[in-house]
Design a protein around this motif. Structure first.
Motif, mmCIF file in Angstrom:
data_model
loop_
_atom_site.group_PDB
_atom_site.id
_atom_site.type_symbol
_atom_site.label_atom_id
_atom_site.label_comp_id
_atom_site.label_asym_id
_atom_site.label_seq_id
_atom_site.Cartn_x
_atom_site.Cartn_y
_atom_site.Cartn_z
ATOM 1 N N UNK A 1 0.842 -1.191 0.000
ATOM 2 C CA UNK A 1 0.000 0.000 0.000
ATOM 3 C C UNK A 1 0.877 1.240 0.000
ATOM 4 N N UNK A 2 0.261 2.360 -0.321
ATOM 5 C CA UNK A 2 0.970 3.626 -0.313
ATOM 6 C C UNK A 2 0.532 4.398 0.922
ATOM 7 N N UNK A 3 1.475 4.655 1.813
ATOM 8 C CA UNK A 3 1.206 5.474 2.987
ATOM 9 C C UNK A 3 1.681 6.880 2.678
ATOM 10 N N UNK A 4 0.766 7.790 2.531
ATOM 11 C CA UNK A 4 1.108 9.148 2.102
ATOM 12 C C UNK A 4 2.196 9.762 2.972
ATOM 13 N N UNK A 5 2.115 9.558 4.277
ATOM 14 C CA UNK A 5 3.079 10.188 5.172
ATOM 15 C C UNK A 5 4.386 9.411 5.268
ATOM 16 N N UNK A 6 4.390 8.135 4.864
ATOM 17 C CA UNK A 6 5.593 7.330 5.054
ATOM 18 C C UNK A 6 6.227 6.896 3.744
ATOM 19 N N UNK A 7 5.430 6.587 2.741
ATOM 20 C CA UNK A 7 5.949 6.070 1.476
ATOM 21 C C UNK A 7 5.223 4.793 1.098
ATOM 22 N N UNK A 8 5.831 4.014 0.208
ATOM 23 C CA UNK A 8 5.227 2.764 -0.232
ATOM 24 C C UNK A 8 5.601 1.653 0.726
ATOM 25 N N UNK A 9 4.594 0.964 1.211
ATOM 26 C CA UNK A 9 4.762 -0.088 2.207
ATOM 27 C C UNK A 9 4.468 -1.431 1.581
ATOM 28 N N UNK A 10 5.300 -2.414 1.903
ATOM 29 C CA UNK A 10 5.100 -3.771 1.405
ATOM 30 C C UNK A 10 5.462 -4.749 2.509
ATOM 31 N N UNK A 11 4.669 -5.807 2.669
ATOM 32 C CA UNK A 11 4.988 -6.881 3.602
ATOM 33 C C UNK A 11 5.225 -8.129 2.777
ATOM 34 N N UNK B 1 14.202 4.304 13.872
ATOM 35 C CA UNK B 1 13.936 5.556 13.164
ATOM 36 C C UNK B 1 12.621 5.521 12.396
ATOM 37 N N UNK B 2 12.035 4.332 12.208
ATOM 38 C CA UNK B 2 10.808 4.183 11.426
ATOM 39 C C UNK B 2 9.596 3.812 12.285
ATOM 40 N N UNK B 3 9.748 3.753 13.576
ATOM 41 C CA UNK B 3 8.675 3.271 14.453
ATOM 42 C C UNK B 3 7.463 4.175 14.522
ATOM 43 N N UNK B 4 7.584 5.429 14.171
ATOM 44 C CA UNK B 4 6.453 6.351 14.283
ATOM 45 C C UNK B 4 5.379 6.102 13.231
ATOM 46 N N UNK B 5 5.631 5.253 12.264
ATOM 47 C CA UNK B 5 4.672 5.009 11.186
ATOM 48 C C UNK B 5 3.739 3.834 11.456
ATOM 49 N N UNK B 6 3.832 3.180 12.616
ATOM 50 C CA UNK B 6 2.979 2.041 12.923
ATOM 51 C C UNK B 6 3.338 0.792 12.133
ATOM 52 N N UNK B 7 4.570 0.705 11.679
ATOM 53 C CA UNK B 7 4.976 -0.407 10.826
ATOM 54 C C UNK B 7 4.952 -1.747 11.539
ATOM 55 N N UNK B 8 5.298 -1.774 12.823
ATOM 56 C CA UNK B 8 5.273 -3.037 13.561
ATOM 57 C C UNK B 8 3.856 -3.583 13.623
ATOM 58 N N UNK B 9 2.886 -2.724 13.852
ATOM 59 C CA UNK B 9 1.490 -3.147 13.907
ATOM 60 C C UNK B 9 1.024 -3.675 12.560
ATOM 61 N N UNK B 10 1.371 -2.970 11.490
ATOM 62 C CA UNK B 10 0.993 -3.415 10.145
ATOM 63 C C UNK B 10 1.652 -4.751 9.838
#
Length: 107
Positions: free
Chosen positions: A6-16, A56-65
């Protein structure tokens, strides 16, 4: 195998991505690996043993995603129970009631 993008506007393109050969889910931000969820599979369960995201990337909720997508993948791919040996995964499941059934599957 990519399980979520998905594209996270505030973070960039996210992929799992799931890498079964490494027993690992990886979250990538703009193509860069920034977090992992490691697991061990037994005949009865998938044991999540370690989750880590670049501080440095924890503020984007990446662990939860990452955990949500990994658990969704386990739900679809297997009928095994989930054992949250990792404290983050345990806390995440505790706060997301819709995933608590994964703890008792196959029993």
């Amino acid at each position: 195998m990519t399980i979520h993008s998905q594209n996270l506007a505030e973070a960039g393109t996210l992929e799992v991505r799931h890498d079964p050969e490494q027993s690992r889910y990886t979250v990538l931000l703009d193509g860069e690996p920034v977090g992992v969820a490691d697991y061990i599979t037994t005949t009865a369960a998938v044991h999540f043993t370690h989750t880590e995201v670049n501080p440095a990337k924890r503020t984007h909720g990446l662990a939860s995603i990452l955990v949500e997508q990994a658990l969704d993948d386990v739900r679809v791919r297997t009928d095994l129970a989930v054992v949250p040996d990792c404290s983050y995964v345990a806390h995440w499941i505790d706060t997301h009631a819709e995933y608590q059934d994964l703890l008792t599957r196959g029993r």
